[in-house]
Write a protein that holds these residues in place. Sequence first.
Motif, PDB file in Angstrom:
ATOM      1  N   GLN A  42      34.828 -39.984 -68.324  1.00  0.00           N
ATOM      2  CA  GLN A  42      34.339 -39.277 -69.638  1.00  0.00           C
ATOM      3  C   GLN A  42      33.096 -38.158 -69.104  1.00  0.00           C
ATOM      4  OE1 GLN A  42      35.625 -38.989 -72.505  1.00  0.00           O
ATOM      5  NE2 GLN A  42      37.280 -40.325 -71.645  1.00  0.00           N
ATOM      6  N   GLU A  43      32.222 -38.708 -68.336  1.00  0.00           N
ATOM      7  CA  GLU A  43      31.095 -37.786 -68.137  1.00  0.00           C
ATOM      8  C   GLU A  43      31.374 -36.579 -67.240  1.00  0.00           C
ATOM      9  OE1 GLU A  43      28.645 -40.767 -65.972  1.00  0.00           O
ATOM     10  OE2 GLU A  43      27.741 -41.336 -67.810  1.00  0.00           O
ATOM     11  N   ALA A  44      32.335 -36.678 -66.567  1.00  0.00           N
ATOM     12  CA  ALA A  44      33.005 -35.555 -65.623  1.00  0.00           C
ATOM     13  C   ALA A  44      33.950 -34.540 -66.517  1.00  0.00           C
ATOM     14  CB  ALA A  44      33.822 -36.046 -64.378  1.00  0.00           C
ATOM     15  N   VAL A  49      38.453 -27.867 -66.892  1.00  0.00           N
ATOM     16  CA  VAL A  49      38.941 -29.007 -66.222  1.00  0.00           C
ATOM     17  C   VAL A  49      40.635 -29.282 -66.356  1.00  0.00           C
ATOM     18  CG1 VAL A  49      38.826 -31.277 -65.208  1.00  0.00           C
ATOM     19  CG2 VAL A  49      36.844 -29.773 -65.836  1.00  0.00           C
ATOM     20  N   GLU A  50      41.228 -29.471 -65.477  1.00  0.00           N
ATOM     21  CA  GLU A  50      42.761 -29.630 -65.578  1.00  0.00           C
ATOM     22  C   GLU A  50      42.764 -31.240 -65.688  1.00  0.00           C
ATOM     23  OE1 GLU A  50      45.501 -27.862 -65.537  1.00  0.00           O
ATOM     24  OE2 GLU A  50      44.478 -26.270 -65.477  1.00  0.00           O
ATOM     25  N   VAL A  51      43.547 -31.684 -66.821  1.00  0.00           N
ATOM     26  CA  VAL A  51      43.575 -33.008 -67.139  1.00  0.00           C
ATOM     27  C   VAL A  51      44.873 -33.562 -67.133  1.00  0.00           C
ATOM     28  CG1 VAL A  51      41.267 -33.148 -68.122  1.00  0.00           C
ATOM     29  CG2 VAL A  51      43.283 -32.601 -69.708  1.00  0.00           C
ATOM     30  N   MET A  52      44.991 -34.663 -67.240  1.00  0.00           N
ATOM     31  CA  MET A  52      46.472 -35.333 -67.419  1.00  0.00           C
ATOM     32  C   MET A  52      46.219 -36.436 -68.719  1.00  0.00           C
ATOM     33  SD  MET A  52      49.207 -37.571 -65.087  1.00  0.00           S
ATOM     34  CE  MET A  52      48.193 -39.122 -65.193  1.00  0.00           C
ATOM     35  N   LEU A  53      47.111 -36.360 -69.597  1.00  0.00           N
ATOM     36  CA  LEU A  53      46.947 -37.237 -70.697  1.00  0.00           C
ATOM     37  C   LEU A  53      47.539 -38.538 -70.178  1.00  0.00           C
ATOM     38  CD1 LEU A  53      47.251 -34.906 -73.654  1.00  0.00           C
ATOM     39  CD2 LEU A  53      45.254 -35.691 -72.532  1.00  0.00           C
ATOM     40  N   LYS A  60      44.661 -27.945 -69.822  1.00  0.00           N
ATOM     41  CA  LYS A  60      43.462 -27.533 -69.367  1.00  0.00           C
ATOM     42  C   LYS A  60      42.637 -28.077 -70.466  1.00  0.00           C
ATOM     43  CE  LYS A  60      42.707 -23.723 -67.147  1.00  0.00           C
ATOM     44  NZ  LYS A  60      42.633 -22.367 -66.964  1.00  0.00           N
ATOM     45  N   LEU A  61      41.514 -28.609 -70.337  1.00  0.00           N
ATOM     46  CA  LEU A  61      40.523 -28.686 -71.338  1.00  0.00           C
ATOM     47  C   LEU A  61      39.841 -27.458 -72.029  1.00  0.00           C
ATOM     48  CD1 LEU A  61      39.134 -31.319 -72.849  1.00  0.00           C
ATOM     49  CD2 LEU A  61      37.535 -31.373 -71.193  1.00  0.00           C
ATOM     50  N   VAL A  62      39.979 -27.226 -73.258  1.00  0.00           N
ATOM     51  CA  VAL A  62      39.390 -26.010 -73.772  1.00  0.00           C
ATOM     52  C   VAL A  62      38.098 -26.527 -74.382  1.00  0.00           C
ATOM     53  CG1 VAL A  62      39.763 -24.337 -75.627  1.00  0.00           C
ATOM     54  CG2 VAL A  62      41.831 -25.283 -74.313  1.00  0.00           C
ATOM     55  N   LYS A  63      37.965 -27.562 -75.431  1.00  0.00           N
ATOM     56  CA  LYS A  63      37.049 -27.894 -76.155  1.00  0.00           C
ATOM     57  C   LYS A  63      36.798 -29.253 -76.352  1.00  0.00           C
ATOM     58  CE  LYS A  63      34.623 -26.984 -80.523  1.00  0.00           C
ATOM     59  NZ  LYS A  63      34.978 -26.487 -82.089  1.00  0.00           N
ATOM     60  N   LEU A  64      35.552 -29.981 -76.195  1.00  0.00           N
ATOM     61  CA  LEU A  64      35.309 -31.358 -76.080  1.00  0.00           C
ATOM     62  C   LEU A  64      34.298 -31.674 -77.256  1.00  0.00           C
ATOM     63  CD1 LEU A  64      36.227 -33.691 -74.213  1.00  0.00           C
ATOM     64  CD2 LEU A  64      34.056 -33.154 -73.064  1.00  0.00           C
ATOM     65  N   ARG A  83      39.863 -38.344 -77.367  1.00  0.00           N
ATOM     66  CA  ARG A  83      39.142 -38.152 -75.955  1.00  0.00           C
ATOM     67  C   ARG A  83      39.573 -39.286 -75.086  1.00  0.00           C
ATOM     68  NH1 ARG A  83      33.227 -36.304 -75.379  1.00  0.00           N
ATOM     69  NH2 ARG A  83      32.807 -36.508 -73.137  1.00  0.00           N
ATOM     70  N   SER A  84      39.872 -40.568 -75.545  1.00  0.00           N
ATOM     71  CA  SER A  84      40.235 -41.581 -74.959  1.00  0.00           C
ATOM     72  C   SER A  84      41.742 -41.498 -74.208  1.00  0.00           C
ATOM     73  CB  SER A  84      39.939 -43.046 -75.545  1.00  0.00           C
ATOM     74  OG  SER A  84      40.979 -42.986 -76.531  1.00  0.00           O
ATOM     75  N   SER A  85      42.345 -40.456 -74.880  1.00  0.00           N
ATOM     76  CA  SER A  85      43.836 -40.352 -74.173  1.00  0.00           C
ATOM     77  C   SER A  85      43.864 -39.646 -72.998  1.00  0.00           C
ATOM     78  CB  SER A  85      44.663 -39.739 -75.258  1.00  0.00           C
ATOM     79  OG  SER A  85      44.240 -38.307 -75.424  1.00  0.00           O
ATOM     80  N   ILE A  86      42.517 -39.128 -72.288  1.00  0.00           N
ATOM     81  CA  ILE A  86      42.535 -38.299 -71.294  1.00  0.00           C
ATOM     82  C   ILE A  86      42.465 -39.503 -69.970  1.00  0.00           C
ATOM     83  CG2 ILE A  86      41.111 -36.580 -69.756  1.00  0.00           C
ATOM     84  CD1 ILE A  86      40.254 -35.473 -72.367  1.00  0.00           C
ATOM     85  N   GLN A  87      43.718 -39.388 -69.289  1.00  0.00           N
ATOM     86  CA  GLN A  87      43.673 -40.390 -68.131  1.00  0.00           C
ATOM     87  C   GLN A  87      42.903 -40.046 -66.811  1.00  0.00           C
ATOM     88  OE1 GLN A  87      47.736 -41.507 -67.358  1.00  0.00           O
ATOM     89  NE2 GLN A  87      47.250 -43.171 -65.951  1.00  0.00           N
ATOM     90  N   ALA A  88      43.132 -38.865 -66.471  1.00  0.00           N
ATOM     91  CA  ALA A  88      42.582 -38.302 -65.271  1.00  0.00           C
ATOM     92  C   ALA A  88      42.225 -36.966 -65.180  1.00  0.00           C
ATOM     93  CB  ALA A  88      43.478 -38.769 -64.307  1.00  0.00           C
ATOM     94  N   ILE A  89      41.361 -36.558 -64.170  1.00  0.00           N
ATOM     95  CA  ILE A  89      41.142 -35.028 -63.891  1.00  0.00           C
ATOM     96  C   ILE A  89      42.114 -34.880 -62.722  1.00  0.00           C
ATOM     97  CG2 ILE A  89      39.439 -33.382 -63.182  1.00  0.00           C
ATOM     98  CD1 ILE A  89      37.254 -35.089 -64.581  1.00  0.00           C
TER      99      ILE A  89
END
Length: 92
Positions: A42-44, A49-53, A60-64, A83-89
């Motif tokens: 979550q801090e990263a 950043v490219e992410v996997m849900l 790609k993460l647009v806005k947080l 936000r918690s559904s983001i599994q990995a970068i």
Amino acid sequence: MAKEVLQISIIFMIFIGLFLVTMQIVSARNLKKTKEKIKVLQEALKPGVEVMLLGGIYGKLVKLNKDTALIEIADNTEIKVDRSSIQAIVKN
């Protein structure tokens, strides 16, 4: 005979108790490691950043925001996710 059965029962109960205590310790350690991993992830997170849900969707993460994130999954296609559904970068 009854005395031997009582001794075996007491030994068995002690064994079960030790097993339960050991399982609690292992479980607590695993939970601590998982929480630390989630905290680092979550801090990263930052836009671009490219992410996997959790469902296996890549984007790609647009806005947080505090609780949500906006993910671009295709050209002109953005989805709002928890936000918690983001599994990995995803590392390229």
